[in-house]
Write a protein that holds these residues in place. Structure first.
Motif, PDB file in Angstrom:
ATOM      1  N   VAL A 195       0.685  -1.052  -0.463  1.00 46.30           N
ATOM      2  CA  VAL A 195       0.051  -0.665   0.154  1.00 46.30           C
ATOM      3  C   VAL A 195       0.528   0.881   0.317  1.00 46.30           C
ATOM      4  O   VAL A 195       0.908   2.098  -0.992  1.00 46.30           O
ATOM      5  N   GLU A 196       1.638   0.719   0.269  1.00 49.46           N
ATOM      6  CA  GLU A 196       2.592   2.361   0.765  1.00 49.46           C
ATOM      7  C   GLU A 196       3.441   2.502  -0.259  1.00 49.46           C
ATOM      8  O   GLU A 196       3.881   3.849  -0.886  1.00 49.46           O
ATOM      9  N   ALA A 197       3.666   1.518  -0.851  1.00 53.76           N
ATOM     10  CA  ALA A 197       4.530   1.890  -2.432  1.00 53.76           C
ATOM     11  C   ALA A 197       3.436   2.312  -3.272  1.00 53.76           C
ATOM     12  O   ALA A 197       3.649   3.144  -4.230  1.00 53.76           O
ATOM     13  N   LYS A 198       1.821   2.176  -3.756  1.00 51.45           N
ATOM     14  CA  LYS A 198       1.352   2.350  -4.556  1.00 51.45           C
ATOM     15  C   LYS A 198       1.213   4.075  -4.290  1.00 51.45           C
ATOM     16  O   LYS A 198       1.051   4.496  -4.391  1.00 51.45           O
ATOM     17  N   LEU A 199       1.799   4.841  -2.695  1.00 50.84           N
ATOM     18  CA  LEU A 199       0.657   6.219  -2.674  1.00 50.84           C
ATOM     19  C   LEU A 199       1.643   7.034  -2.963  1.00 50.84           C
ATOM     20  O   LEU A 199       1.516   7.745  -3.286  1.00 50.84           O
ATOM     21  N   LEU A 200       3.188   6.590  -2.774  1.00 52.30           N
ATOM     22  CA  LEU A 200       4.458   6.744  -3.266  1.00 52.30           C
ATOM     23  C   LEU A 200       4.215   7.398  -4.606  1.00 52.30           C
ATOM     24  O   LEU A 200       5.220   8.448  -5.443  1.00 52.30           O
ATOM     25  N   LYS A 201       3.549   5.957  -4.783  1.00 52.34           N
ATOM     26  CA  LYS A 201       3.495   6.672  -6.218  1.00 52.34           C
ATOM     27  C   LYS A 201       2.311   7.856  -7.180  1.00 52.34           C
ATOM     28  O   LYS A 201       2.475   8.320  -7.868  1.00 52.34           O
TER      29      LYS A 201
END
Length: 335
Positions: A63-69
């Motif tokens: 989820v955190e990776a998706k938010l950073l994108k």
């Protein structure tokens, strides 16, 4: 400009769809709610977005990776901050205190909006509001004859105003906001058992800060299944003339599309009628079915069904009968 996005809530009203993903990552017209929100704010700002700070629960690295994108998609750096206890709106924002500097927009990730204006960054503060029939579930504002905000009231049980705060705020001085939020925590100032941003706003106003209301053309809620399906409908209407709403990799055989619809990558549609107001996620298959006014997420299979006003999650298998559905991830239903 920085955008602060508190989104640590559990999304209980959206279950079962929030059992496997946080509510702000539920798709609206092919994009997560929080991505739509960040993009819409970027459109009304008149300066580049430097940082998007997401305040989350322990949702996991994926989820955190998706938010950073999502931050990268508006040309910004993303940062992750955690709120481990639900102690109120003021506490949530302060969890990203490192990002509270300079011009700041705070936007809670359970609401979307449409607006036809550019943000006036010279104002000390702007509070987005919308007139509502029942103001009791909301924070509200009162205005004077000059159109300035004179009072903030959290969830009034007796009528004070019908101008509800929609959860999006602009502050010219992020450091000042940070100090006022910290004051609430340090002095244990609560309203209805929680640290509320409205108390900080009231303190800032009493010290001379001038806040003005931001007017929007439409306020779209994503609080439960029905409101989210409606928001998907409205967004598809907004973007109906954009190119690429039906992915080039989608395979359509003997299928009628009634716009506006969104069809993701590698979707297979056979002997079906899809639309209007339908979003279908990547790698989903629909056969022998009629689907209207619904959100169908990724990697799902629907056969011989009549579906309307529905949300169907990821990795669902549905074979069956006419239905108004709210089906979470990894379910198998056969009529």
């Amino acid at each position: 400009m920085r955008i602060i996005v508190p989104m640590a809530g559990m999304g209980k009203r959206m279950r079962p769809h929030t059992l496997t993903v946080p509510k702000p990552l539920v798709p609206i017209a092919g994009k997560p709610i929080v991505q739509r929100l960040v993009e819409d704010i970027a459109k009304v700002c008149q300066e580049p977005i430097e940082e998007v700070a997401f305040i989350i629960g322990r949702f996991g690295k994926e989820v955190e990776a998706k938010l950073l994108k999502i931050a990268e998609s508006v040309g910004a750096t993303g940062s992750i901050h955690y709120q481990d206890e639900p102690l109120g709106t003021a506490h949530a924002i302060l969890c990203a205190k490192e990002a509270l500097k300079g011009n700041v927009v705070v936007a809670f990730a359970d609401t979307l909006f449409k607006a036809d204006f550019k943000l006036d960054t010279s104002a000390e503060g702007t509070i987005w509001v919308q007139k509502v029939e029942d103001p009791r579930p909301f924070g509200v504002v009162k205005l004077n004859d000059q159109g300035h905000i004179t009072e903030f009231v959290e969830k009034p049980q007796e009528f004070v105003s019908d101008l509800a705060i929609i959860g999006i705020y602009y502050f010219k001085d992020g450091e000042y906001l940070r100090s006022e939020l910290q004051y609430l925590i340090d002095n244990d100032i609560k309203d209805k058992g929680e640290y509320q941003i409205t108390n900080a706003l009231e303190n800032m106003k009493s010290k001379g800060s001038v806040f003005i209301p931001g007017q929007i053309s439409e306020w779209l809620d994503c609080g439960n299944k029905d409101s989210t399906v409606y928001t998907n409908q409205r967004y598809l209407e907004y973007i109906r003339d954009e190119e690429g709403l039906v992915a080039s990799s989608a395979q359509l055989t003997n299928t009628v599309i009634i716009p506006p619809v969104y069809v993701g990558e590698n979707v297979v549609l056979n002997n079906s009628v899809v639309g209007p107001h339908v979003s279908i996620g990547n790698n989903t298959q629909v056969s022998g079915s009629v689907v209207s006014n619904s959100i169908v997420q990724e990697n799902t299979k629907i056969d011989n069904a009549l579906i309307s006003n529905s949300m169907v999650g990821n990795h669902v298998v549905y074979q069956g009968t006419p239905a108004d559905l709210s089906v979470g991830d990894y379910n198998v239903l056969r009529g």
